[in-house]
Design an enzyme around this catalytic site. Structure first.
Site, PDB file in Angstrom:
ATOM      1  N   ASP A  67       0.831  -1.198   0.000  1.00 46.17           N
ATOM      2  CA  ASP A  67       0.000   0.000   0.000  1.00 46.17           C
ATOM      3  C   ASP A  67       0.869   1.253   0.000  1.00 46.17           C
ATOM      4  O   ASP A  67       2.089   1.175   0.122  1.00 46.17           O
ATOM      5  CB  ASP A  67      -0.961   0.009   1.198  1.00 46.17           C
ATOM      6  N   ASP A 136      -7.636  -2.721  14.612  1.00 45.32           N
ATOM      7  CA  ASP A 136      -9.062  -2.877  14.302  1.00 45.32           C
ATOM      8  C   ASP A 136      -9.311  -4.041  13.345  1.00 45.32           C
ATOM      9  O   ASP A 136     -10.414  -4.184  12.816  1.00 45.32           O
ATOM     10  CB  ASP A 136      -9.640  -1.581  13.723  1.00 45.32           C
ATOM     11  N   HIS A 138      -7.671  -4.556  10.468  1.00 48.43           N
ATOM     12  CA  HIS A 138      -7.398  -4.317   9.048  1.00 48.43           C
ATOM     13  C   HIS A 138      -6.129  -5.045   8.612  1.00 48.43           C
ATOM     14  O   HIS A 138      -5.227  -5.309   9.420  1.00 48.43           O
ATOM     15  CB  HIS A 138      -7.329  -2.819   8.722  1.00 48.43           C
ATOM     16  N   GLU A 143      -9.792  -1.277   5.770  1.00 48.03           N
ATOM     17  CA  GLU A 143     -10.412  -0.990   7.057  1.00 48.03           C
ATOM     18  C   GLU A 143     -11.714  -1.787   7.226  1.00 48.03           C
ATOM     19  O   GLU A 143     -12.260  -2.305   6.252  1.00 48.03           O
ATOM     20  CB  GLU A 143     -10.705   0.508   7.172  1.00 48.03           C
TER      21      GLU A 143
END
Length: 260
Positions: A67, A136, A138, A143
């Site tokens: 990314d 979280d 991800h 996300e």
């Protein structure tokens, strides 16, 4: 999914490096998938040591970065291309021209994302993808709420992720709101996924990815659908796993020929 619980972060990094080394020994022109978060950095340091110490050869390898932030100027020290350049490319003998990343400065973001998908496909696909895990759940920058079939695209970061990454910038305000990330569907096309997680803050997302339902609320849970996933954990990250004793037993008794 193979879950391996190890004594600490160094053992996690060493075993991940073993997987990369084994791949390169049998396939010198392997395609590597590189993550630029905190968890893989000790792996790159160990690979650098093996290159310097025993000649582990990356000269024929190709790499794709998972990314990239959108809109950062070229050469920004917080960009993932810069991180990979410092932490990986500079430590081994891979050709920098063979290390590719999403174009976060592209004028046409959808076209750049499509081109990145094409580049991965043209290279023959990723042989081994290193992954970290967000607090979280991800993976990449997919996300919670991400499509489980998603491809490389632009995503908006949640505030927790921006706070988690603010240490790489001068302040939270400097962390970009948007990123380009390989999608979950893209990640699932790699032939071997190696996810690393260490520390107590990762205990809940580790439980969710390995023992929870496959759900967009925990994007990493989609890895349950992949035929070859290795999850490398320290004791703290494994502390919420109900089947921890089984994972330890399985790893201790796996056939010696099997490898990761």
């Amino acid at each position: 999914m193979e879950v391996v619980i190890l004594p600490g972060a160094k053992a996690v990094a060493d075993l991940a490096a073993d997987a990369v080394e084994s791949l390169l020994r049998r396939k010198p022109d392997a395609v590597l998938g590189l993550a630029a978060g905190t968890s893989p950095l000790p792996v790159y340091a160990e690979l650098g040591r093996r290159h310097a110490g025993s000649g582990l050869d990356f000269s024929r390898a190709t790499a794709f970065i998972l990314d990239e932030y959108a809109g950062l100027p070229a050469g920004h020290p917080g960009s993932f291309r810069s991180v990979i350049g410092r932490e990986f490319t500079a430590r081994v003998n891979i050709d920098p021209a063979n290390v590719h990343g999403p174009d976060g400065q592209a004028a046409d973001i959808p076209a750049a994302c499509s081109a990145y998908e094409d580049a991965i496909r043209d290279a023959g696909g990723v042989d081994l993808q290193l992954l970290g895990l967000g607090t979280d759940g991800h993976v990449g920058f997919n996300e919670p709420g991400s499509s489980l079939a998603s491809r490389t695209r632009i995503k908006t970061l949640v505030e927790q992720t921006r706070r988690d990454n603010a240490r790489f910038f001068g302040s939270l305000a400097e962390v970009p709101q948007h990123v380009l990330t390989q999608g979950l569907g893209t990640i699932l096309e790699a032939r071997h996924l190696v996810l690393l997680a260490t520390g107590a803050r990762k205990a809940q997302p580790v439980h969710d990815l390995a023992e929870g339902p496959v759900a967009a609320l925990c994007p990493a849970s989609v890895l349950q659908l992949h035929p070859h996933v290795t999850v490398l954990l320290d004791e703290a990250a494994a502390s919420s796993l109900r089947l921890a004793d089984y994972y330890r037993h399985s790893y201790e008794h796996k056939p010696s020929w099997q490898g990761l």
